[in-house]
Write a protein that holds these residues in place. Sequence first.
Motif, PDB file in Angstrom:
ATOM      1  N   GLY A   1       1.414   4.158  -1.810  1.00  0.00           N
ATOM      2  CA  GLY A   1       0.842   4.969  -2.896  1.00  0.00           C
ATOM      3  C   GLY A   1       1.835   5.905  -3.535  1.00  0.00           C
ATOM      4  O   GLY A   1       1.883   6.036  -4.750  1.00  0.00           O
TER       5      GLY A   1
ATOM      6  N   TRP B   1      -4.576   5.330   0.751  1.00  0.00           N
ATOM      7  CA  TRP B   1      -3.212   5.096   0.251  1.00  0.00           C
ATOM      8  C   TRP B   1      -3.144   5.230  -1.254  1.00  0.00           C
ATOM      9  O   TRP B   1      -2.109   5.561  -1.817  1.00  0.00           O
ATOM     10  CB  TRP B   1      -2.697   3.727   0.705  1.00  0.00           C
ATOM     11  CG  TRP B   1      -3.290   2.565  -0.031  1.00  0.00           C
ATOM     12  CD1 TRP B   1      -4.383   1.841   0.334  1.00  0.00           C
ATOM     13  CD2 TRP B   1      -2.834   1.996  -1.254  1.00  0.00           C
ATOM     14  NE1 TRP B   1      -4.642   0.867  -0.569  1.00  0.00           N
ATOM     15  CE2 TRP B   1      -3.703   0.918  -1.563  1.00  0.00           C
ATOM     16  CE3 TRP B   1      -1.768   2.273  -2.124  1.00  0.00           C
ATOM     17  CZ2 TRP B   1      -3.530   0.139  -2.695  1.00  0.00           C
ATOM     18  CZ3 TRP B   1      -1.611   1.482  -3.263  1.00  0.00           C
ATOM     19  CH2 TRP B   1      -2.490   0.438  -3.530  1.00  0.00           C
ATOM     20  N   SER B   2      -4.290   4.971  -1.924  1.00  0.00           N
ATOM     21  CA  SER B   2      -4.274   4.964  -3.386  1.00  0.00           C
ATOM     22  C   SER B   2      -4.416   6.351  -3.991  1.00  0.00           C
ATOM     23  O   SER B   2      -4.374   6.506  -5.209  1.00  0.00           O
ATOM     24  CB  SER B   2      -5.418   4.098  -3.890  1.00  0.00           C
ATOM     25  OG  SER B   2      -6.643   4.663  -3.474  1.00  0.00           O
TER      26      SER B   2
ATOM     27  N   LYS C   1       0.821  -1.227   0.000  1.00  0.00           N
ATOM     28  CA  LYS C   1       0.000   0.000   0.000  1.00  0.00           C
ATOM     29  C   LYS C   1       0.844   1.262   0.000  1.00  0.00           C
ATOM     30  O   LYS C   1       0.564   2.216   0.725  1.00  0.00           O
ATOM     31  CB  LYS C   1      -0.948   0.003   1.204  1.00  0.00           C
ATOM     32  CG  LYS C   1      -1.888  -1.181   1.203  1.00  0.00           C
ATOM     33  CD  LYS C   1      -3.110  -0.935   2.028  1.00  0.00           C
ATOM     34  CE  LYS C   1      -4.060  -2.117   1.891  1.00  0.00           C
ATOM     35  NZ  LYS C   1      -5.206  -2.010   2.735  1.00  0.00           N
TER      36      LYS C   1
ATOM     37  N   ASN D   1      -8.556   7.187   7.012  1.00  0.00           N
ATOM     38  CA  ASN D   1      -8.234   6.365   5.851  1.00  0.00           C
ATOM     39  C   ASN D   1      -9.137   6.613   4.669  1.00  0.00           C
ATOM     40  O   ASN D   1      -9.093   5.890   3.693  1.00  0.00           O
ATOM     41  CB  ASN D   1      -8.345   4.881   6.229  1.00  0.00           C
ATOM     42  CG  ASN D   1      -7.038   4.382   6.799  1.00  0.00           C
ATOM     43  OD1 ASN D   1      -5.988   4.913   6.470  1.00  0.00           O
ATOM     44  ND2 ASN D   1      -7.119   3.380   7.640  1.00  0.00           N
TER      45      ASN D   1
ATOM     46  N   LEU E   1     -10.648   0.831  -2.687  1.00  0.00           N
ATOM     47  CA  LEU E   1      -9.374   1.281  -2.132  1.00  0.00           C
ATOM     48  C   LEU E   1      -9.598   2.428  -1.165  1.00  0.00           C
ATOM     49  O   LEU E   1     -10.627   3.088  -1.192  1.00  0.00           O
ATOM     50  CB  LEU E   1      -8.462   1.763  -3.255  1.00  0.00           C
ATOM     51  CG  LEU E   1      -8.081   0.714  -4.287  1.00  0.00           C
ATOM     52  CD1 LEU E   1      -7.345   1.357  -5.431  1.00  0.00           C
ATOM     53  CD2 LEU E   1      -7.222  -0.353  -3.655  1.00  0.00           C
TER      54      LEU E   1
END
Lengths: 405, 422
Positions: free
Chosen positions: A23, A105-106, A21, A162, A102
């Motif tokens: 990114g 992090w993406s 993860k 998140n 997702l």
Amino acid sequence: MKKYTRLVPFLNIIKEFIESKNGYELAGMLNVKILHSTGLMKQISQPDHARDLCRKNLPRYWDDTIYSQLRALYHYQTNNVVEACLEQKNCVLAFHRLFPDLDRWSLPIHYIIHSDLYYLSVLADKELIANNKKAGNLEEAARAFNKAFTYCVIDRRVQIANSRKWGTYYIANLLFKTYFKLKSISLCKNIQRAIDAGDMPKLEEYPIAEQTTFHYYSGLLLFLEEQYHEAEKHLLKAFKYTKGKSEKNELIIIHLLIPIRLLSGVIPSYNLLNYHSSIKSVYGGMVDAIRSGNIRQFDQCLKENEKELLKYNTYLTIEKCRLLCIRRLFKKVYFMEGKLTRMKVTSFQQALKFVGVDVKLNEVECLLAIMVDKGYIRGYISHEKSILVLSATNAFPNVTSISLA
Amino acid sequence: MFNLCPTNKRDVLEEELKKIIVNAQSQNTLYTIKWETMGIPEKCLENSNNVESTTISNNLLANKKRKKFAETSSSYSSQVSSTIEMNESLMKLPENERMEEIKLREKRAKRFNDDYSAELKKRQEKIKLKREAEIKKQEYIDQNGNPDVVDWDQDTLVGTCQDLEKNYLRLTSAPDPATVRPLSVLRKTLEFLKKKWLKEQNYNYICDQFKSLRQDLTVQRIKNEFTVEVYEIHARIALEKGDLGEYNQCQSQLKQLYKLGFKGHEEEFLAYRLLYYVHTLNPKDINALISELTPQQKENPGIKHSLEVRSAVANGNYHKFFELYAYPPDNMAIYLMDHFVERERIKALKVMTKSYLTLSIPFVADELSFEDDNECIEFLGKCKCQIKKDKGYYISGKETHPLFLKKWQEITKKGIDIKGQI
């Protein structure tokens, strides 16, 4: 970024980043402007081969995303922007299938592929228009951005830390940029409404770059709707952060702030006018005219700079400043006649004629009436006697003390 | 495909040709379907080196023929002359193609003799031929295209209805060609409607008819100068009758059509459009429109007037505004201005009542361009404004100002109603 000579190790690293993860690192590898090694490029240039490798080495939908992105890169760097744009679109569409599952992090990947899509769409449309073909890439890109925006705003995760909501302002700014370019400014309102309705972290908690851009666009939209007071607030905030950072951005904001300030009676200082040649050429003459009350000069400057002002969308605003110019002229007449409380309308008519504005008595009365209504003059008119009766105290109040009309 | 007809039968066929040409012309199928190119392919394939020249020469001939039809189809009387022209163009075809052409026409004519079954057969044959000659057709269109239809493709509809009048029904599915009128009929319809409007002045009827006329043009995707004419006439009629919603629809369409390059009264409608934007007070649209004006357009009297109106409204210069209202240019701008005159009058009264202690009615009537004092008094009465009398009617500025101020605030808060038509 390390240069990879074969596709498989490249894809393996990507897979690692997906699983861990990471990114930021992953986004660093997905930029269309990266110059890969010739070995890697050769492998990408063979579509079936590349696709196979992606399929074998990456999880579902990531394979399509990465494959399309690499093809887009290949086309972009071999000067085929139209194909590149198409592939980038596919990349974005594939990513949208992943995106709902997702989280935060993406987001870096989300940013880079969408901003690349914007960049390629603009280039592709330019080329298509040069070849006299229909250019719809930017419109399609706008639709894709809208979808991404929805995914960002509607995230039902419990933990905000998140959540995808942290990507909202970035994509909103991108959407504003696109809509302005497409000249469908009315669509921006939908974005604003969605942001207001969405339950998101405060704007102040987002990166400053995103805040600044968002304030700029909010200010610009309010400005276009002639809500100058509110617009000024946003634009000042944006200006605070652009000052000293980017001259181009500064100028854009200054060109909006000057008309707003002019309307409220604040004339740009000498320093500001000399700050940049564009400011001086556009506003220099007008400021002089307003200071001296020379309407002929004002009209002339307005005509000369019409094109520039229309480009900045400030023409209609500056036009309103004409009244300030006339006010200045009338104030001079008032002083010249010795601050009488009773003045003949003909005096004002003469003054106007002097600066080249030849109008009938009734129209002069009309102008005076508008000023009384706005509060620039304190007094009243008598039509029968054709005189203006002024208040003994403060007949021509300071413009800054009057609220923005 | 078709075999060559023996030479001795040619005369017989030509006789029959004269009979069927009337039918063929009214059907106008020759318009949108390139029978010439479709009939020829095999022939071209045989003489491979002649492919280019034959297709091109046939295309040119087809073009010529079509243009002639366009000119003559609008009048009944020239039917005979067009017959002769059609024969002439037939003679212009090379000898060997002529038989094919006549065979083609005969086949078409036979189809028209029956009623529904013929329609069905015709449609089926059409589809078959389309499929067979796909490539050639595309080539032809890429070269020349149908001048009347923008965005021509396989699904473009050609109508067959011959009625001049037709009521307007909002479409919910693909239209039936039998209810759609082809271009030639629509031209006749326009002439008919023009006369009827002059005679009867029945707006509901005319609006209904024009809407169906526009609908037929839209489903057949016909975009040409005729379409521009239709929209312009409907727009003018709507303006005269004060139907802003309908006018706005026409205006949006006209904007697109002018952009595509079709000629019409562009300046006149630019002036109207600007006034419409003054009515809706949309600063973005005004900005966009002004930035697109050329210096030449700015000299046009209609556009000049509209620009001055916009300027007067923006500056709140009511005197100038009502002067422009009293002396309009030679177009229908006054009908547009009627829609925002009341709003401007209230704005002006707000300003005047603040600045004058007393306002004599003659003065107000003159400044605000009322027909006479009585109309002015009527208007003030409607606003519930108190009128006093002392050697003449007047209103007190101080007392009536709050009234107009409140009214003006109501107007600006409510926004401008665009009558549901974007």
